[in-house]
Design a protein around this motif. Structure first.
Motif, PDB file in Angstrom:
ATOM      1  N   THR A  59       0.802  -1.503  -0.112  1.00 65.79           N
ATOM      2  CA  THR A  59      -0.022  -0.368  -0.124  1.00 65.79           C
ATOM      3  C   THR A  59       0.704   0.830  -0.065  1.00 65.79           C
ATOM      4  OG1 THR A  59      -0.383   0.028   2.423  1.00 65.79           O
ATOM      5  CG2 THR A  59      -2.014  -1.390   0.913  1.00 65.79           C
ATOM      6  N   GLU A  60       1.622   1.175  -0.104  1.00 66.10           N
ATOM      7  CA  GLU A  60       2.942   2.321   0.665  1.00 66.10           C
ATOM      8  C   GLU A  60       3.458   2.731  -1.207  1.00 66.10           C
ATOM      9  OE1 GLU A  60       4.252   4.517   2.701  1.00 66.10           O
ATOM     10  OE2 GLU A  60       2.634   2.983   4.614  1.00 66.10           O
ATOM     11  N   ASN A  61       3.792   2.055  -1.979  1.00 64.41           N
ATOM     12  CA  ASN A  61       3.433   2.082  -3.223  1.00 64.41           C
ATOM     13  C   ASN A  61       3.460   1.811  -4.277  1.00 64.41           C
ATOM     14  OD1 ASN A  61       6.834   2.903  -2.085  1.00 64.41           O
ATOM     15  ND2 ASN A  61       7.255   0.903  -1.950  1.00 64.41           N
ATOM     16  N   LEU A  62       2.059   1.662  -4.059  1.00 66.24           N
ATOM     17  CA  LEU A  62       1.300   0.563  -4.998  1.00 66.24           C
ATOM     18  C   LEU A  62      -0.258   1.103  -5.082  1.00 66.24           C
ATOM     19  CD1 LEU A  62       2.481  -3.035  -5.712  1.00 66.24           C
ATOM     20  CD2 LEU A  62       3.484  -0.418  -7.177  1.00 66.24           C
ATOM     21  N   PHE A  63      -0.549   1.172  -6.075  1.00 63.78           N
ATOM     22  CA  PHE A  63      -2.649   1.826  -5.966  1.00 63.78           C
ATOM     23  C   PHE A  63      -2.933   0.645  -7.425  1.00 63.78           C
ATOM     24  CE2 PHE A  63      -5.928   3.355  -7.703  1.00 63.78           C
ATOM     25  CZ  PHE A  63      -7.058   3.710  -6.537  1.00 63.78           C
ATOM     26  N   GLU A 125     -16.581 -14.402  -9.156  1.00 63.76           N
ATOM     27  CA  GLU A 125     -14.850 -16.034  -8.052  1.00 63.76           C
ATOM     28  C   GLU A 125     -13.485 -15.747  -8.845  1.00 63.76           C
ATOM     29  OE1 GLU A 125     -15.535 -19.248 -10.448  1.00 63.76           O
ATOM     30  OE2 GLU A 125     -16.982 -20.142  -8.652  1.00 63.76           O
ATOM     31  N   ALA A 126     -13.584 -14.290  -9.496  1.00 63.48           N
ATOM     32  CA  ALA A 126     -12.366 -13.901 -10.455  1.00 63.48           C
ATOM     33  C   ALA A 126     -12.443 -12.166 -10.626  1.00 63.48           C
ATOM     34  CB  ALA A 126     -11.287 -14.013 -11.500  1.00 63.48           C
ATOM     35  N   VAL A 127     -11.660 -10.862 -10.406  1.00 63.75           N
ATOM     36  CA  VAL A 127     -12.034  -9.783 -11.709  1.00 63.75           C
ATOM     37  C   VAL A 127     -11.016  -9.310 -11.546  1.00 63.75           C
ATOM     38  CG1 VAL A 127     -13.285  -9.071  -9.800  1.00 63.75           C
ATOM     39  CG2 VAL A 127     -11.103  -9.503  -8.936  1.00 63.75           C
ATOM     40  N   ASP A 128     -10.862  -8.356 -12.619  1.00 71.08           N
ATOM     41  CA  ASP A 128      -9.865  -8.305 -13.403  1.00 71.08           C
ATOM     42  C   ASP A 128      -9.265  -6.612 -12.947  1.00 71.08           C
ATOM     43  OD1 ASP A 128      -9.850  -9.609 -15.588  1.00 71.08           O
ATOM     44  OD2 ASP A 128     -11.825  -8.329 -16.148  1.00 71.08           O
ATOM     45  N   VAL A 129      -8.004  -6.249 -12.611  1.00 66.33           N
ATOM     46  CA  VAL A 129      -6.892  -5.508 -12.131  1.00 66.33           C
ATOM     47  C   VAL A 129      -5.626  -4.896 -12.504  1.00 66.33           C
ATOM     48  CG1 VAL A 129      -7.654  -6.317  -9.618  1.00 66.33           C
ATOM     49  CG2 VAL A 129      -5.319  -7.020 -10.430  1.00 66.33           C
ATOM     50  N   THR A 130      -5.497  -4.093 -11.909  1.00 68.27           N
ATOM     51  CA  THR A 130      -4.967  -3.127 -12.661  1.00 68.27           C
ATOM     52  C   THR A 130      -4.186  -3.101 -11.106  1.00 68.27           C
ATOM     53  OG1 THR A 130      -5.890  -2.158 -14.795  1.00 68.27           O
ATOM     54  CG2 THR A 130      -3.726  -1.087 -13.974  1.00 68.27           C
ATOM     55  N   ILE A 131      -2.758  -2.736 -11.598  1.00 72.24           N
ATOM     56  CA  ILE A 131      -1.677  -2.447 -10.253  1.00 72.24           C
ATOM     57  C   ILE A 131      -1.192  -1.320 -11.072  1.00 72.24           C
ATOM     58  CG2 ILE A 131       0.407  -3.365  -8.999  1.00 72.24           C
ATOM     59  CD1 ILE A 131      -1.275  -6.294  -8.953  1.00 72.24           C
ATOM     60  N   GLU A 132      -0.554  -0.167 -10.289  1.00 74.77           N
ATOM     61  CA  GLU A 132      -0.115   0.476 -11.365  1.00 74.77           C
ATOM     62  C   GLU A 132       0.524   1.464  -9.396  1.00 74.77           C
ATOM     63  OE1 GLU A 132      -1.022   3.222 -14.519  1.00 74.77           O
ATOM     64  OE2 GLU A 132      -2.901   2.042 -13.666  1.00 74.77           O
ATOM     65  N   GLU A 133       2.490   2.472  -9.467  1.00 73.36           N
ATOM     66  CA  GLU A 133       2.752   3.096  -8.812  1.00 73.36           C
ATOM     67  C   GLU A 133       1.772   4.142  -8.806  1.00 73.36           C
ATOM     68  OE1 GLU A 133       6.725   5.939  -8.917  1.00 73.36           O
ATOM     69  OE2 GLU A 133       6.505   4.414 -10.532  1.00 73.36           O
ATOM     70  N   LYS A 167      -6.608  16.053  -1.803  1.00 78.08           N
ATOM     71  CA  LYS A 167      -5.087  15.313  -1.770  1.00 78.08           C
ATOM     72  C   LYS A 167      -6.529  13.878  -3.227  1.00 78.08           C
ATOM     73  CE  LYS A 167      -1.472  12.290  -0.040  1.00 78.08           C
ATOM     74  NZ  LYS A 167      -0.849  12.080   1.215  1.00 78.08           N
ATOM     75  N   VAL A 168      -6.024  13.933  -3.794  1.00 77.38           N
ATOM     76  CA  VAL A 168      -6.132  12.997  -4.770  1.00 77.38           C
ATOM     77  C   VAL A 168      -4.569  11.414  -4.690  1.00 77.38           C
ATOM     78  CG1 VAL A 168      -7.192  11.561  -6.873  1.00 77.38           C
ATOM     79  CG2 VAL A 168      -8.359  13.984  -5.640  1.00 77.38           C
ATOM     80  N   THR A 169      -5.160  10.503  -4.690  1.00 75.60           N
ATOM     81  CA  THR A 169      -4.554   9.356  -5.042  1.00 75.60           C
ATOM     82  C   THR A 169      -4.494   8.043  -5.389  1.00 75.60           C
ATOM     83  OG1 THR A 169      -3.055  10.054  -2.484  1.00 75.60           O
ATOM     84  CG2 THR A 169      -3.391   7.728  -3.415  1.00 75.60           C
ATOM     85  N   GLY A 170      -4.227   7.391  -6.740  1.00 77.36           N
ATOM     86  CA  GLY A 170      -4.134   6.617  -7.393  1.00 77.36           C
ATOM     87  C   GLY A 170      -3.292   6.501  -8.342  1.00 77.36           C
TER      88      GLY A 170
END
Length: 327
Positions: A59-63, A125-133, A167-170
């Motif tokens: 959670t510190e570095n990824l969204f 049962e499953a979802v599509d996720v996107t992992i970014e900085e 403050k917007v984080t994403g």
């Protein structure tokens, strides 16, 4: 042979056989009932809604975008275990992304702390996720208010918001799409005075699609001040109706030559005078009337609301012909 049939041993053997058959019959029936009951208990199924999903990641570095806040869980099995799971909700649904790389992935929603005697189906049962900085930035909030919620004749004077920035984080890609950061004040009653309320901050792209980002704080205070513009205008009276025969309306004069009206500036700007009808049916002599001042759409108040009007007449009412009494 007859002696054997009539002997005590034969009777004992037959009795024993009957007892054994009766015992088997009774216990077999009980066994069938138990089987049916056990089978019935295994056929219970129920869907639990609004189950939160926990996500494990850096959670510190990824969204992470694309994870639903809540999902459904279908439980099948013994009714007592289903009821216990529903009541306690001591189980957990989670997505483990601790070892998943940056990018787009389809990941399963897992569960734990659910009895192994229950069949569990997570929907989906499953979802599509996107992992970014993860990135953060501050944006100015635009306060908004629907003019349709203003009381008749009132108009918006100023709208303010507190705090003015959030403050917007994403993900970096999401923040690059931000075009609008706004908070719309929603009220239940028509506004005719200064009003303050809580509004949720919305972060939108150029096509007004909501972006998957985190906002701090999620809500802000929106205040609106309103005004009720006024203008002094002239009065013009005109007769309405028909006086008796022989009577002519000479003049209609109000006790005041102008009044003050309140309403929207756009309507007041077009108004130079207010025409007021005065009912003259039946007036045979000089008369003073009290006439109400009626206003139209877009106006909400007039002062004074009632005025005295002096009606001056000339002539004499024609006398009605006398009835012929006959001979």
């Amino acid at each position: 042979m007859d002696k054997f049939v009539e002997s005590a041993w034969f009777v004992r053997i037959v009795a024993l056989l009957l007892t054994v058959l009766l015992y088997i019959s009774v216990n077999f029936s009980d066994f069938q009932l138990l089987q049916k009951a056990d089978k019935s208990s295994q056929n219970n199924s129920e869907v639990i809604t609004d189950v939160p999903v926990q996500v494990y990641y850096d959670t510190e570095n990824l969204f992470v975008a694309g994870v639903p806040d809540k999902v459904k869980v279908e439980l099948s099995g013994p009714k007592s275990l289903i009821e216990s799971a529903k009541r306690l909700r001591d189980f957990e649904l989670f997505i483990d992304l601790t070892n998943v790389s940056i990018g787009k992935h389809r990941v399963p929603i897992k569960y734990k702390q659910i009895s192994d005697k229950l069949k569990v189906t997570v929907l989906p049962e499953a979802v599509d996720v996107t992992i970014e900085e993860k990135v953060s930035d501050y944006f100015v909030v635009s306060p908004e208010f629907n003019d349709n919620m203003l009381a008749e004749g009132y108009q918006e004077e100023a709208v303010s918001v507190d705090p003015k920035r959030v403050k917007v984080t994403g993900s970096k890609s999401a923040l690059n799409k931000i075009v609008y950061v706004k908070a719309t004040l929603d009220v239940k009653e028509k506004v005719d005075k200064e009003t303050t309320g809580t509004a949720k901050v919305q972060v939108l792209d150029s096509e007004l699609n909501k972006l998957d980002v985190k906002v701090e704080p999620e809500t802000v205070q929106v205040s609106i001040s309103v005004k009720n513009p006024s203008k002094k205008i002239a009065l013009r009276m005109f007769p309405k109706g028909t006086p008796p025969d022989g009577i002519k309306i000479k003049s209609i004069k109000p006790e005041t030559e102008e009044i003050t009206i309140y309403g929207k500036e756009s309507i007041l700007k077009e108004m130079e005078e207010l025409v007021v009808p005065v009912e003259v049916d039946g007036i045979k002599k000089d008369t003073t009337l009290t006439v109400p001042i009626e206003i139209g759409e877009g106006l909400n108040f007039v002062s004074p609301q009632m005025i005295k009007v002096k009606v001056t007449v000339e002539g004499n009412p024609e006398s009605e012909p006398e009835e012929d009494s006959g001979a």
